[in-house]
Design an enzyme around this catalytic site. Structure first.
Site, PDB file in Angstrom:
ATOM      1  N   SER A  12       0.488  -0.979   0.174  1.00 53.17           N
ATOM      2  CA  SER A  12       0.196  -0.421   0.249  1.00 53.17           C
ATOM      3  C   SER A  12       0.652   1.534  -0.447  1.00 53.17           C
ATOM      4  O   SER A  12       2.318   1.006   0.323  1.00 53.17           O
ATOM      5  CB  SER A  12      -0.835   0.019   1.292  1.00 53.17           C
ATOM      6  OG  SER A  12       0.140   0.535   2.184  1.00 53.17           O
ATOM      7  N   LYS A  13       0.307   2.233  -0.460  1.00 55.45           N
ATOM      8  CA  LYS A  13       1.122   2.917   0.016  1.00 55.45           C
ATOM      9  C   LYS A  13       1.191   3.872   0.988  1.00 55.45           C
ATOM     10  O   LYS A  13       2.786   4.597   1.253  1.00 55.45           O
ATOM     11  CB  LYS A  13      -0.050   4.438  -0.766  1.00 55.45           C
ATOM     12  CG  LYS A  13       0.836   5.969  -0.822  1.00 55.45           C
ATOM     13  CD  LYS A  13      -0.227   6.919  -1.679  1.00 55.45           C
ATOM     14  CE  LYS A  13       1.250   8.662  -2.427  1.00 55.45           C
ATOM     15  NZ  LYS A  13       0.292   9.133  -2.946  1.00 55.45           N
ATOM     16  N   ARG A  14       0.527   3.870   1.778  1.00 51.44           N
ATOM     17  CA  ARG A  14       1.050   3.990   2.839  1.00 51.44           C
ATOM     18  C   ARG A  14       2.125   3.588   4.119  1.00 51.44           C
ATOM     19  O   ARG A  14       3.271   4.232   4.110  1.00 51.44           O
ATOM     20  CB  ARG A  14      -0.441   4.013   4.719  1.00 51.44           C
ATOM     21  CG  ARG A  14       0.256   4.232   5.488  1.00 51.44           C
ATOM     22  CD  ARG A  14      -1.494   4.854   6.053  1.00 51.44           C
ATOM     23  NE  ARG A  14      -2.785   4.130   6.111  1.00 51.44           N
ATOM     24  CZ  ARG A  14      -2.974   2.685   6.328  1.00 51.44           C
ATOM     25  NH1 ARG A  14      -1.804   2.725   8.267  1.00 51.44           N
ATOM     26  NH2 ARG A  14      -4.009   2.381   6.138  1.00 51.44           N
ATOM     27  N   GLY A  35       5.379   3.831   0.084  1.00 48.44           N
ATOM     28  CA  GLY A  35       5.254   4.601  -0.364  1.00 48.44           C
ATOM     29  C   GLY A  35       4.670   4.814  -2.175  1.00 48.44           C
ATOM     30  O   GLY A  35       3.975   3.676  -2.414  1.00 48.44           O
TER      31      GLY A  35
END
Ligand code: GLU
Length: 493
Positions: free
Chosen positions: A248-250, A253
């Site tokens: 995930s982006k969280r 990144g």
């Protein structure tokens, strides 16, 4: 069904950028449509108006276009079909497949808490399922808010279907609660909108992430209630990181965004080739596929049940993403027709302000030859502007290792390199053979191995510790540039 009746869809929710997981879903759908001569529909699922953004829609479409995944219909916008979604809910109510539920949030919450305390599974108990029409009418007249719930059949039996990846799946009715299809504000839920849209778009195969699997039994009930044969389902495994967490982006990144790969100098097809292997295999050990080969080799049955691993270590500065992705990109970069590569390198040099218009004209051949000479060591398109910068511009830096090992260790090069410049300047034309001869003569004069002046020359001319034969480089690069950089050598000491 004739094979050309195949219709698939890619239905992103435009609440963020195009994620590599989403891109993989699009790729599998696209391959399946192309393989069967079917159609792919792009549908933007923007019913969640608060979270959907124009930027995200644009980003997703740009990303698909960049990857070369073309669609046959759309983009359709889910929000344009609100009336159809509402009509479907009305129909379910009218047919007795759904009912109005007046239970308040607080009541439901209390029942959920009680279930948790009793360590029982919580499911909506069907309190409003059998309210009399009069009761419903009087509560409505009194202005009581309600949601609309689907009436799941009760008793023996359940929903059974065959997922093309996971095989036979069965959920008994007892395990499915009467789920909400319309919120108290009148907004139909995603689960219903998605089915109504798939019916309208005549979707034959729903190919989506494994997280959709929990929706499927309920969606099949909706299809049945709406009198439509459900499509065939194929759910893809998740992609996990090395710690088995969802990517995930969280937590990871930018490395999960398609845009990141574009910025890092990926060749679009190389990214497609990498992503397709995250959860699919051709049944043999091939890893590199042209578009035609991939369309030919692809099948939904080849999708693995096991979750795939995205091998990315945030703490390893050597790799900015999964090393396999980088290697696949390098493979394409090093083997593709150089004229095609030139078109991909051009925008990279333009962005850096080091593109020379002459590469389109009289220096075209020179430009393509440069790519040929340098690409053997490169992994991304960006490398041409960084590691390969000296070929196109004077504002390059000398690699630190090259400077230490090939310049500073031999201080006499401060004189020998300008001397090499003189010797090259004396040649009417610098050919690789002549360049080799004068370099050897110079080394002999000073009683050293030719490698010493040659590697020193490599450092000051290309900035690198390794690269193509320097004799070729002397002959290939602009004569004045070669001589000037050799004469500037003392500046680096
Ligand atoms: N809009 C949904 C998503 O982005 C699509 C799910 C589906 O394929 O049915 O997750």
């Amino acid at each position: 069904m004739s094979t050309s009746d195949v219709r698939v869809r890619f239905p992103p929710s435009p609440t963020g950028y195009l994620h590599i997981g989403g891109a993989r879903t699009a790729i599998y759908n696209w391959l399946f449509a192309r393989k069967h001569g079917g159609k792919m529909v792009l549908r933007i699922e923007d019913t969640d108006a608060d979270r959907s953004t124009e930027d995200s829609i644009r980003g997703i479409i740009d990303g698909l276009e960049w990857l070369g995944l073309d669609w046959d219909e759309g983009p359709y916008f889910q929000s344009a079909y609100a009336a159809e979604h509402a009509a479907a809910a009305e129909r379910l109510l009218a047919q007795g497949n759904a009912y109005k539920c007046f239970c308040s949030k607080e009541e439901l919450e209390a029942r959920r808490e009680a279930a948790v305390k009793a360590r029982a599974d919580y499911r909506y108990a069907g309190t409003c399922r059998d309210l009399s029409p009069e009761e419903v009418a009087s509560r409505e007249a009194a202005g009581a808010p309600y949601v609309i719930r689907f009436k799941v059949p009760r008793g023996e039996g359940g929903v059974a279907f065959k997922d093309l990846v996971y095989g036979g799946i069965e959920r008994s009715y007892n395990d499915i609660e009467d789920f909400v299809v319309v919120r108290s504000n009148g907004q139909p839920l995603y689960l219903l909108c998605n089915v109504v849209d798939d019916i309208r778009d005549r979707i034959t195969h729903v190919i989506r992430g494994q997280d959709g699997l929990t929706n499927t039994p309920r969606q099949i009930l909706l299809y049945r209630a709406l009198d439509v044969e459900p499509p065939t389902f194929a759910h893809m495994p998740l992609t996990l990181d090395l710690n088995k967490a969802k990517i995930s982006k969280r937590s990871h990144g930018e490395v999960v965004a398609v845009q990141f790969y574009r910025e890092q100098g990926f060749i679009p097809w190389a990214l497609v080739n990498f992503l397709v292997l995250l959860g699919w295999s051709p049944g043999d050990d091939r890893e590199i596929f042209s578009p035609e080969e991939l369309i030919e080799a692809f099948s939904l049955e080849g999708i693995n049940k096991a979750n795939s691993i995205f091998n990315y270590r945030k703490d390893d500065p050597k790799f900015f993403t999964d090393p396999k992705a980088i290697n696949i990109n390098a493979h394409y970069l090093r083997t593709m027709p150089v004229a095609q590569l030139a078109e991909l390198v051009k925008p990279v040099l333009e962005r850096e302000g080091i593109w020379d218009a002459a590469y389109e004209g009289k220096k075209r051949q020179w430009f393509e030859r440069t790519l040929e000479m340098t690409r053997e060591r490169f992994h991304t398109l960006k490398d041409f502007a960084t590691l390969g910068r000296a070929w196109f511009a004077d504002d390059f830096t000398i690699d630190d290792k090259a400077r230490q090992k090939n310049l500073l260790k031999h201080p006499q090069l401060m004189e020998w390199l300008p001397e090499l410049a003189d010797r090259l300047e004396a040649l009417p034309i610098i050919t690789p053979e002549e360049a080799e001869r004068v370099a050897r003569e110079l080394a002999e004069t000073h009683g050293v191995k030719p490698g010493i002046p040659v590697n020193g020359a490599r450092a000051v001319i290309t900035g690198q510790i390794k690269g193509p034969s320097m004799f070729e480089v002397f002959a290939h690069l602009d004569r004045d540039t070669v001589i000037r950089r050799l004469r500037q050598a003392p500046e680096y000491f």
